[in-house]
Design a protein around this motif. Structure first.
Motif, PDB file in Angstrom:
ATOM      1  N   ALA A  13      -1.459   4.945  -8.581  1.00  0.00           N
ATOM      2  CA  ALA A  13      -0.726   5.887  -9.687  1.00  0.00           C
ATOM      3  C   ALA A  13      -0.986   5.148 -11.157  1.00  0.00           C
ATOM      4  CB  ALA A  13       1.015   5.601  -9.541  1.00  0.00           C
ATOM      5  N   SER A  15      -0.431   3.779 -14.517  1.00  0.00           N
ATOM      6  CA  SER A  15       0.870   2.930 -14.980  1.00  0.00           C
ATOM      7  C   SER A  15       0.992   3.218 -16.662  1.00  0.00           C
ATOM      8  CB  SER A  15       0.899   1.603 -14.769  1.00  0.00           C
ATOM      9  OG  SER A  15      -0.489   0.870 -15.096  1.00  0.00           O
ATOM     10  N   ALA A  32       4.485   4.051 -15.674  1.00  0.00           N
ATOM     11  CA  ALA A  32       5.333   2.950 -15.354  1.00  0.00           C
ATOM     12  C   ALA A  32       6.391   3.390 -14.547  1.00  0.00           C
ATOM     13  CB  ALA A  32       5.294   1.954 -16.500  1.00  0.00           C
ATOM     14  N   VAL A  35       5.599   4.752 -11.230  1.00  0.00           N
ATOM     15  CA  VAL A  35       5.360   3.746 -10.214  1.00  0.00           C
ATOM     16  C   VAL A  35       6.604   3.077  -9.817  1.00  0.00           C
ATOM     17  CG1 VAL A  35       4.230   1.241 -10.086  1.00  0.00           C
ATOM     18  CG2 VAL A  35       3.079   3.225 -11.231  1.00  0.00           C
ATOM     19  N   ASP A  39       8.031   2.832  -5.748  1.00  0.00           N
ATOM     20  CA  ASP A  39       8.516   1.517  -5.124  1.00  0.00           C
ATOM     21  C   ASP A  39       9.849   1.687  -4.640  1.00  0.00           C
ATOM     22  OD1 ASP A  39       5.949   0.509  -5.802  1.00  0.00           O
ATOM     23  OD2 ASP A  39       6.619  -0.416  -7.609  1.00  0.00           O
ATOM     24  N   ILE A  53       1.645   1.598  -2.357  1.00  0.00           N
ATOM     25  CA  ILE A  53       1.529   2.075  -3.740  1.00  0.00           C
ATOM     26  C   ILE A  53       0.845   0.992  -4.592  1.00  0.00           C
ATOM     27  CG2 ILE A  53       3.166   2.417  -5.898  1.00  0.00           C
ATOM     28  CD1 ILE A  53       3.695   4.092  -3.090  1.00  0.00           C
ATOM     29  N   GLN A  54      -0.249   1.384  -5.322  1.00  0.00           N
ATOM     30  CA  GLN A  54      -1.104   0.713  -6.113  1.00  0.00           C
ATOM     31  C   GLN A  54      -1.279   1.157  -7.606  1.00  0.00           C
ATOM     32  OE1 GLN A  54      -4.769   1.362  -3.620  1.00  0.00           O
ATOM     33  NE2 GLN A  54      -4.045  -0.046  -2.014  1.00  0.00           N
ATOM     34  N   SER A  55      -0.828   0.602  -8.327  1.00  0.00           N
ATOM     35  CA  SER A  55      -0.899   0.626  -9.994  1.00  0.00           C
ATOM     36  C   SER A  55      -2.055   0.499 -10.638  1.00  0.00           C
ATOM     37  CB  SER A  55       0.479   0.185 -10.321  1.00  0.00           C
ATOM     38  OG  SER A  55       0.538   0.165 -11.638  1.00  0.00           O
ATOM     39  N   CYS A  66       1.968  12.488 -15.611  1.00  0.00           N
ATOM     40  CA  CYS A  66       2.079  11.627 -14.705  1.00  0.00           C
ATOM     41  C   CYS A  66       1.074  11.758 -13.498  1.00  0.00           C
ATOM     42  CB  CYS A  66       3.400  10.944 -14.103  1.00  0.00           C
ATOM     43  SG  CYS A  66       4.498  10.293 -15.294  1.00  0.00           S
ATOM     44  N   VAL A  68      -1.444  10.621 -10.159  1.00  0.00           N
ATOM     45  CA  VAL A  68      -1.788   9.882  -9.009  1.00  0.00           C
ATOM     46  C   VAL A  68      -2.764  10.351  -8.362  1.00  0.00           C
ATOM     47  CG1 VAL A  68       0.692   9.316  -8.635  1.00  0.00           C
ATOM     48  CG2 VAL A  68      -0.238  11.151  -7.380  1.00  0.00           C
TER      49      VAL A  68
END
Length: 133
Positions: A13, A15, A32, A35, A39, A53-55, A66, A68
């Motif tokens: 995602a 941020s 953010a 994200v 989470d 979940i990787q930001s 937004c 992803v």
């Protein structure tokens, strides 16, 4: 510049996204906030535990924030955008990610798409060494 992460199924995602029309000075940024929603939703349901979940800052899809990127080893990846930074969007993204991870090559039948991801696809990305046919 590159940071190693788990190579398994993931939602990467952005941020730093700001949706069009968002105040330039607004903090935290929409990305953010998405994200954080991802989470929270992941933590609320053990079904999502195998989806990382990787930001990261900036996926270069600023007109579609937004944004992803859904990916998994050896599977077609997808970039999706134009989400609200909320838990409804996060749940739809994670539901699609579960189906994506369970698929053979990353192609999820349309009948299994959560309503919340329809109309949000920006691009599909073939895995390294492949193109789609």
């Amino acid at each position: 510049m590159l940071t190693p992460v788990d190579p398994g199924p993931a939602v990467v995602a952005c941020s730093s996204c700001r949706r069009p029309g968002s105040p330039a000075s607004g903090e935290p940024r929409d990305g953010a906030r998405l994200v954080a929603a991802l989470d929270r939703v992941q933590a609320s349901d053990p079904a999502y535990r195998d989806i990382a979940i990787q930001s990261m800052p900036c996926l270069f899809a600023c007109g579609d924030g937004c944004t992803v990127h859904l990916r998994a080893p050896g599977k077609m990846g997808y970039v999706l955008g134009r989400f609200g930074p909320d838990e409804d969007a996060a749940r739809a993204i994670l539901d699609y990610a579960l189906n994506h991870a369970a698929s053979a090559e990353g192609q999820v039948p349309y009948a299994l798409w959560p309503q919340g991801v329809k109309g949000h696809f920006v691009v599909r990305v073939p895995p390294a060494g492949y193109v789609a046919t």
